[in-house]
Design a protein around this motif. Structure first.
Motif, PDB file in Angstrom:
ATOM      1  N   ARG A  80      -4.185   2.536 -11.935  1.00  0.00           N
ATOM      2  CA  ARG A  80      -3.911   3.922 -11.582  1.00  0.00           C
ATOM      3  C   ARG A  80      -3.040   4.588 -12.643  1.00  0.00           C
ATOM      4  N   ALA A  81      -2.079   3.831 -13.140  1.00  0.00           N
ATOM      5  CA  ALA A  81      -1.172   4.404 -14.129  1.00  0.00           C
ATOM      6  C   ALA A  81      -1.837   4.531 -15.495  1.00  0.00           C
ATOM      7  N   PHE A 100       5.191   1.465 -10.244  1.00  0.00           N
ATOM      8  CA  PHE A 100       6.398   1.358  -9.440  1.00  0.00           C
ATOM      9  C   PHE A 100       6.622  -0.067  -8.965  1.00  0.00           C
ATOM     10  N   ARG A 127      -9.026  -0.408   1.053  1.00  0.00           N
ATOM     11  CA  ARG A 127      -7.712   0.224   1.135  1.00  0.00           C
ATOM     12  C   ARG A 127      -6.684  -0.703   0.497  1.00  0.00           C
ATOM     13  N   ALA A 133       3.796   1.627  -4.689  1.00  0.00           N
ATOM     14  CA  ALA A 133       3.607   2.974  -4.144  1.00  0.00           C
ATOM     15  C   ALA A 133       2.148   3.393  -4.199  1.00  0.00           C
ATOM     16  N   LEU A 134       1.247   2.497  -3.830  1.00  0.00           N
ATOM     17  CA  LEU A 134      -0.162   2.876  -3.730  1.00  0.00           C
ATOM     18  C   LEU A 134      -0.331   3.746  -2.498  1.00  0.00           C
ATOM     19  N   PHE A 135      -1.112   4.799  -2.618  1.00  0.00           N
ATOM     20  CA  PHE A 135      -1.285   5.703  -1.481  1.00  0.00           C
ATOM     21  C   PHE A 135      -2.098   5.000  -0.400  1.00  0.00           C
ATOM     22  N   PRO A 136      -1.503   4.785   0.765  1.00  0.00           N
ATOM     23  CA  PRO A 136      -2.163   3.935   1.759  1.00  0.00           C
ATOM     24  C   PRO A 136      -3.392   4.574   2.390  1.00  0.00           C
ATOM     25  N   HIS A 137      -3.479   5.904   2.316  1.00  0.00           N
ATOM     26  CA  HIS A 137      -4.593   6.572   2.983  1.00  0.00           C
ATOM     27  C   HIS A 137      -5.779   6.750   2.053  1.00  0.00           C
ATOM     28  N   MET A 138      -5.691   6.236   0.832  1.00  0.00           N
ATOM     29  CA  MET A 138      -6.801   6.383  -0.104  1.00  0.00           C
ATOM     30  C   MET A 138      -7.352   5.008  -0.461  1.00  0.00           C
TER      31      MET A 138
END
Ligand SMILES: Nc1ncnc2c1ncn2[C@@H]1O[C@H](COP(=O)(O)OP(=O)(O)O)[C@@H](O)[C@H]1O
Ligand SMILES: [Mg+2]
Lengths: 327, 270, 367
Positions: free
Chosen positions: C156-157, C91, C140, C95-100
């Motif tokens: 990630r992708a 993206f 993080r 849009a990296l998940f901030p809580h992971m």
């Protein structure tokens, strides 16, 4: 009232942008109709609960206000407008004739007066406070706002009791004044209109500060320098430059103080000592002691109408303001 | 408002007396509750003189069976009402903020905020009349229902505010990575929302715990909550015991609000 | 199934996208036809608002297809939701998940696909090594720099081994130096991973340096599809010629066609031989040429085969010097001459000189 109203119920700086935060660039003016059942299902429980347990109940008292009171509370299913007529007239028990009686009108008048005075007092204290906070360095503003907000979350009953505690004949104020020989015997502070007003100001002051602060926060203070540049004095600038800009915040704050003050129950109940009734007490009384539900319902409907009118004019004003700022 | 402005420029913005008014405002807000808190530790019954520090009013309040049961009732109702209201509000916030705007969205928002706009006394009598009309007997359950409804917007606002701040892209990224609708919610949106949900929950909890007006009308005999109990005690006469309970309740509120505030800040800085 | 060099990875057939309906309907894509080959680094290039993101989001499954068909290795995607498509996206804002943690982010797709714990861990390690972030696995996303976040998004992708990777302006959030470094890195990763990439950008330099093939888009329509060289050297129309690089677009009269060449007359009357793009106007009509400034050079005025012109301005831009000149009829052109070390500028404003075109420098465009 949502935009600014949001401010007081959420801690300090979580303010709601009702326009949806960032509007996506493609959002067209007319939003499409919603045909997505997944989404409907999501907000249906909230709508259902509020609809069934609040909107319908209001409909119920709207109907009750046109019925005949039952002897032991409740209603008799017979249409009448007596509940509303009772506000202005009194029906003679024997002759059934209606004669003018200003007692209830008086209560409404006093409530409006009481609420107006509280609103003005809140404005006089709240505006300078909000202004002061808005001119602090950003790091300090949060803590100030937090301090102003905190008391709102303290139980209203307890806060009102605290005021009573303070104002009582034997309370700290009176005893302090007597110890210092300022007064001979206690001055009557509790159980007066003054006490109620004080209680209202104390209860709703944060509602005045926060919306004014919110509009001041967006105020471009360099406008003031422009004013000075044009030889305006300090107070002229406050009146001509600052006030017009923060007017929406002032209006919002005034409503947020005025509306709950108008319908307040606790402050007059506790600080008025049961003698200085306001609308809220009048309504509660009809459902508790005197048991005239239709009259209580009618009183509630009148209060509701007053409040909705106030909100409506406010909304109109906001819209007008928006329109003119675009023009 | 950069830090580089000269002090003379800044002082142009100051108004004489505003600082004094602001300080007075804080003074006004805190003095009454502080006085109550201080006197709750007064060893003697007098409120004019200080008889030394003591916790005896707290002990007395704790051992009062009426207060014990009222506290229990208050906690049960606050926990249940806040839980239901938070769940319902979270779902509503999802429906309102995820996806496109739709026609009637303003209407839905208006309905959700109705409990905030209507004078509390009107809500109270309307609930009472309605409960009796549909044949409910008054009791803890009627308090619970009324509190739940009243708490919904309080939980909704912080949750929706936070949810609006979460970009659609996170949801799409989850789905792009093979998560279905539910798992995208469970593993991505929900954890990101947690601070706001906790914050909304705590606010709803306090609102329920503190409510007096609605409760006093829809409570049946025997279903007394803490504010009702305090009110009952006041009717009898002012006793330092009331100061003690008030101070405790006051402390609970402050702790919860501060915590709620901190949690929501953590959520946003993340 | 062999996925040979020329196998079609993505087929986009007559795809139309209309946003909204009724009065507010807006057609974002007008019938796109495109075949993207297996293992290709394919770039969608065009100015902002031309519909690149829309096309990408339709391939990913985030937007519905109004008309037409999109298929992946022969399989129609119409009915699969995004979570069922073997397609991953990088993206624009990552849009990296901030809580992971970084590792959890990279593992997310594998977990959702139901890979086992050990397998997932091995693949995450492999991916983090690929993007050189193995030391940052437990951080993080907020603790990483922009370039590192970008690489996490890439890892990630890539981790679930998609058949197709979509990248929507992934480098636009980086600063210039980093962006240039990432271009090479991204290209390398694509080769190593052996996955088809569809890359979206509005930056022509980015497109030219990285892509196997480029599709130039404008206003919801494809203008030209070809490799970097085609696009630059043989633009098919004025839009492409103008959008890619810098060019002169003088208006000419087409005298006649000679085989695959055309003879065109400039405003001052001089004739030029030029290559012809498809759809150019017929002989006798007017058209436009594209002449790249660096394909023009100066000689002495009046020399055989050169065009007389006068220099108006010179601008020194480091590697070369730009000359603004005008021809006999007043029409203006830009000429770029590479600077030689230590030499004075040989020509200056006011000089009358001869203008010479390199062979194949002029191209007749369709409008
Ligand atoms: N959700 C949408 N609703 C309406 N119009 C949209 C939407 N998304 C994109 N558009 C319009 O479609 C066109 C193409 O947009 P986009 O694909 O984002 O372009 P690009 O990525 O090339 O900048 C633009 O005119 C844009 O305004
Ligand atoms: Mg785009």
């Amino acid at each position: 009232m949502d935009d600014n109203g949001g401010a007081f119920i959420v801690p300090v700086d979580v303010r709601i942008d009702r326009r949806g935060g960032k509007m996506s660039e493609q959002t067209s003016l007319r939003a499409p109709r919603l045909w997505n059942w997944h989404r409907i299902a999501l907000f249906l429980p909230a709508m259902g609960l509020i609809g069934f347990f609040l909107i319908i109940p209001i409909g119920v008292i709207a109907i009750y206000s046109f019925l005949v009171p039952g002897v032991y509370g409740g209603v008799v299913w017979e249409f009448t407008t007596n509940a509303y007529r009772q506000f202005l007239f009194e029906q003679d028990l024997f002759t059934d004739e209606w004669a003018f009686n200003g007692a209830y009108l008086n209560i409404y008048g006093r409530s409006i007066g009481q609420a107006a005075v509280a609103t003005i007092a809140c404005l006089l204290v709240g505006f300078p406070t909000a202004y002061f906070i808005a001119t602090r360095p950003p790091e300090n503003r949060t803590i100030w706002l937090f301090l102003v907000t905190i008391p709102y979350w303290v139980n209203l009953l307890i806060r009102t009791l605290a005021v009573l505690f303070l104002l009582r004949d034997q309370g700290p104020i009176n005893s302090f004044l007597m110890d210092w020989g300022v007064i001979e015997k206690p001055i009557r502070l509790a159980y007066t209109n003054f006490a109620i007003g004080f209680g209202l100001v104390y209860s709703y002051l944060p509602f005045m500060v926060l919306p004014i602060y919110a509009s001041l926060e967006r105020f471009d203070f360099s406008l003031m320098e422009a004013g000075y540049d044009l030889y305006a004095g300090r107070w002229t600038i406050l009146r001509k430059v600052v006030l017009p800009v923060v007017a929406p915040g002032v209006v919002a704050g005034s409503l947020l103080v005025f509306i709950p003050s108008l319908g307040s129950f606790i402050a007059p109940d506790i600080l008025g000592g049961g003698r200085n009734l306001m609308i809220g007490n009048l309504i509660a009384l009809q459902f508790q002691g005197s048991r005239n539900w239709p009259f209580g319902s009618a009183a509630a409907m009148i209060l509701l109408t007053l409040v909705l009118l106030a909100l409506f004019f406010f909304a109109r004003r906001q819209q007008g303001g928006l329109a003119s700022s675009h023009g | 408002m950069s830090g580089r402005e000269s002090s003379s420029q800044k002082s142009l913005r100051r108004y004489p007396g505003f600082r004094a008014v602001a300080l007075m405002c804080l003074f006004l807000l805190y003095v009454p509750i502080l006085v109550v808190a201080i006197y709750s530790f007064n060893d003697i019954r007098s409120i004019t003189t200080w008889g030394g520090f003591s916790l005896k009013w707290y002990a007395k309040a704790f051992s009062n069976p009426q207060i014990q049961s009222a506290t229990w009732n208050s906690l049960v109702i606050a926990v249940s009402a806040a839980t239901i209201a938070t769940c319902v509000a979270t779902a509503a916030a999802m429906g309102m903020t995820r996806g496109r705007r739709f026609r009637g969205q303003g209407g839905v928002f208006a309905v959700i905020s109705i409990p905030l706009m209507i004078p509390e006394i009107v809500t109270a009598v309307a609930s009472l009349a309605f409960f009796l009309a549909i044949g409910f007997t008054l009791g803890l359950h009627t308090i619970l229902i009324a509190h739940t409804v009243f708490c919904i917007p309080f939980a909704y606002l912080p949750i929706a505010a936070r949810m609006q701040g979460i970009e659609k892209a996170f949801d799409e990224a989850a789905k792009d990575l093979y998560a279905g609708r539910w798992r995208a919610f469970r593993y991505v949106l929900l954890p990101m929302m947690t601070p706001a949900i906790i914050s909304g929950y705590m606010l709803a909890f306090i609102i329920s715990l503190d409510d007096f007006i609605i409760t006093s009308l829809v409570a049946g005999p025997g279903s007394t909550t803490l504010p009702l109990a305090i009110y009952g005690l006041v009717r009898v006469g002012f006793s330092p015991e009331i100061n003690a309970i008030s101070t405790l309740l006051l402390l609970v509120s402050m702790i919860f609000v501060s915590a709620s505030y901190l949690v929501s800040r953590i959520g946003r800085s993340n | 199934m062999s996925e040979g060099e020329n196998e079609i990875a993505v087929h986009i057939g007559d795809v139309v996208k209309v946003y909204g309906s009724g009065d507010s309907a807006h057609t974002a894509l007008h019938g796109i036809n495109l075949d993207i080959r297996h293992n290709e680094f394919f770039t969608l290039l065009g100015p902002s608002g031309c519909g690149k993101t829309t096309l990408l989001r339709m391939i990913a499954g985030f937007e519905s297809v109004t008309e037409g068909e999109i298929s992946l290795y022969g399989q129609n995607l119409a009915t699969s939701p995004p979570n069922r498509r073997p397609v991953n996206t990088v993206f624009q804002q990552y849009a990296l998940f901030p809580h992971m943690t970084v590792a959890k982010n990279v593992a997310f797709g594998l977990k959702m696909k139901g890979h086992g714990e050990a397998e997932t861990r091995a693949r995450v390690d492999e991916m983090l090594r690929l993007v050189q972030l193995d030391r940052f696995a437990e951080r993080r996303p907020s603790q990483l720099s922009g370039g590192q976040q970008q690489r996490v998004a890439l890892a990630r992708a890539l981790a679930p081994s998609p058949k197709l990777l979509l990248l929507d302006e992934p480098l636009s959030a980086l600063d210039l130096k980093l962006r240039q470094a990432m271009r090479l890195e991204l290209k390398q990763i694509q080769r190593d991973a052996g996955i088809t990439f569809i890359f979206v950008t509005h930056d022509q330099e980015e497109a030219l340096t990285m892509s196997d093939r480029i599709a130039v888009m404008s206003e919801g329509a494809l203008q030209q599809v070809g490799d970097s060289r085609d696009i630059y050297e043989a633009p098919v129309n004025r839009f492409v010629a103008d959008f890619i690089g810098e060019t002169n677009l003088p208006e000419v009269v087409i005298e006649r066609y000679e085989g695959d060449h055309a003879v065109c007359r400039l405003g001052d009357g001089s004739e030029l031989h030029c290559s012809v793009s498809e759809g150019a106007a017929a002989a006798g009509e007017r058209g436009h040429l594209s002449i790249r400034p660096e394909r023009l050079s100066f000689t002495a005025a009046g020399e055989e085969g050169s065009i007389r012109c006068v220099i108006d301005r010179t601008i020194y831009v480091g590697t070369d010097t730009q000359y603004a000149v005008h021809l006999g009829d007043g029409s203006e052109l830009v000429v770029r001459v590479q600077n030689e070390a230590g030499e004075e500028l040989p020509w200056s404003a006011g000089d009358e000189v001869g203008l010479r075109l390199a062979t194949g420098a002029a191209r007749l465009l369709s409008d």
